[in-house]
Design an enzyme around this catalytic site. Structure first.
Site: not given
Ligand code: PMM
Length: 300
Positions: A225, A265
């Site tokens: 991210k 995840r």
């Protein structure tokens, strides 16, 4: 992140005895981090099986990118992308999670063998979602979300990001419970990067204890991210591309596991599978040792 041992378990899923690894299969042509390489059904199923071989405990299949600025895909197109991949992986014995904001996609995925529903909108995008998950008796990921990532929504405004995220997650958990989803089937997720900038994401990771206080297993999805790009940026301030953020992702996985996350995840599974095992081994050594310091007996 502080140490934490109460990882919790989710009814209807195995008890992994350590932080679980959720591998990502994005069946999209425009996913920001894997460039849609797995757009084809056969390739997507193969990729999911590869992730399991690399140590994924479950595989999250999504047919709609949630990256900032992505346009929504048509529901039929999402079904066409997702259902064959869910069916293919489930028929191989893989525990499949479906990443969708649509009740119809969730229901058909569950019918095709998916074991849980991961809705980044926590039921806000489709009012039929919570009833559909409740009807199926499936586990449900409640992620913190403040709407589709468009325009000013890309960067949310917070006076107290941790307090506000915890409060808003609590409200969505209540909505899920009121809609008939059993408490032992609810997983919470702070939604790193969703209407949040790097400081927000870091504050949420630093205060995982306050997310745990919601009383549900915690899923952390930091993989590749933007906040990792910010941390890793070189002297010119340019972030490395998403694919060069996997070592940093594995570092977050180790820390999240140590902080008691139920699952992480990730796109690249191998390093995270190692990270959660190392965290588990250290946790085991902590509980195996007497708590009194020093090796000498009887000094007091
Ligand atoms: N992030 C993305 C997609 N799905 N699901 C959960 N539960 N939490 C997340 O933070 C999350 C998610 C976006 O990332 P991707 O496009 O790399 O899959």
């Amino acid at each position: 992140m502080s140490n934490h041992s109460g990882r919790g378990r989710v009814a209807g899923l195995p008890d992994w005895d350590r932080c679980a690894v959720m591998g990502v299969v994005n069946v999209t042509p425009d996913s920001f981090s894997d460039g849609g390489r797995w757009f084809d059904t056969t390739a997507a199923v193969k990729h999911g099986l590869d992730l399991v071989a690399q140590g994924a405990d479950l595989v999250d299949v999504g047919g709609e990118s949630t990256r900032p600025g992505a346009t929504r895909v048509d529901e039929d197109e999402e079904l066409r992308r997702v259902i064959p991949v869910v069916r293919g992986l489930a028929s191989e014995g893989v525990i499949v999670s479906v990443d969708t904001m649509r009740a119809r996609v969730a229901a058909q995925s569950l019918a095709a063998g998916a074991a849980l529903v991961n809705d980044v909108s926590a039921g806000m995008a489709d009012p039929a979602m919570i009833p559909a998950v409740a009807d199926a008796g499936a586990p449900f990921v409640v992620m913190h979300w403040r709407g589709l990532l468009e325009g000013s929504n890309v960067r949310g405004h917070y006076d107290d990001v941790v307090g506000e995220v915890v409060g808003e997650l609590h409200a969505r958990v209540e909505a899920a419970l009121n809609g008939g989803i059993a408490p032992e089937r609810i997983i919470v997720d702070p939604g790193l990067g969703f209407s949040k900038d790097a400081e927000h994401d870091l504050a949420l990771l630093a205060h995982a204890d306050r997310l745990h206080a919601l009383g549900h297993p915690l899923l952390i999805a930091a993989s590749r991210k933007r906040f990792l790009g910010r941390i890793l940026a070189g002297p010119d301030g340019a972030p490395p591309p998403a694919r060069e953020r996997d070592a940093a992702t594995a570092a977050v996985s180790a820390l999240a596991a140590q902080a008691g996350a139920w699952a992480v995840r990730v796109h690249e599974v191998r390093a995270t599978a190692d990270a959660v095992r190392v965290a588990r081994a250290i946790e085991g050594a902590r509980t195996a040792q007497p708590t009194t310091p020093g090796g000498h007996e009887g000094t007091r």
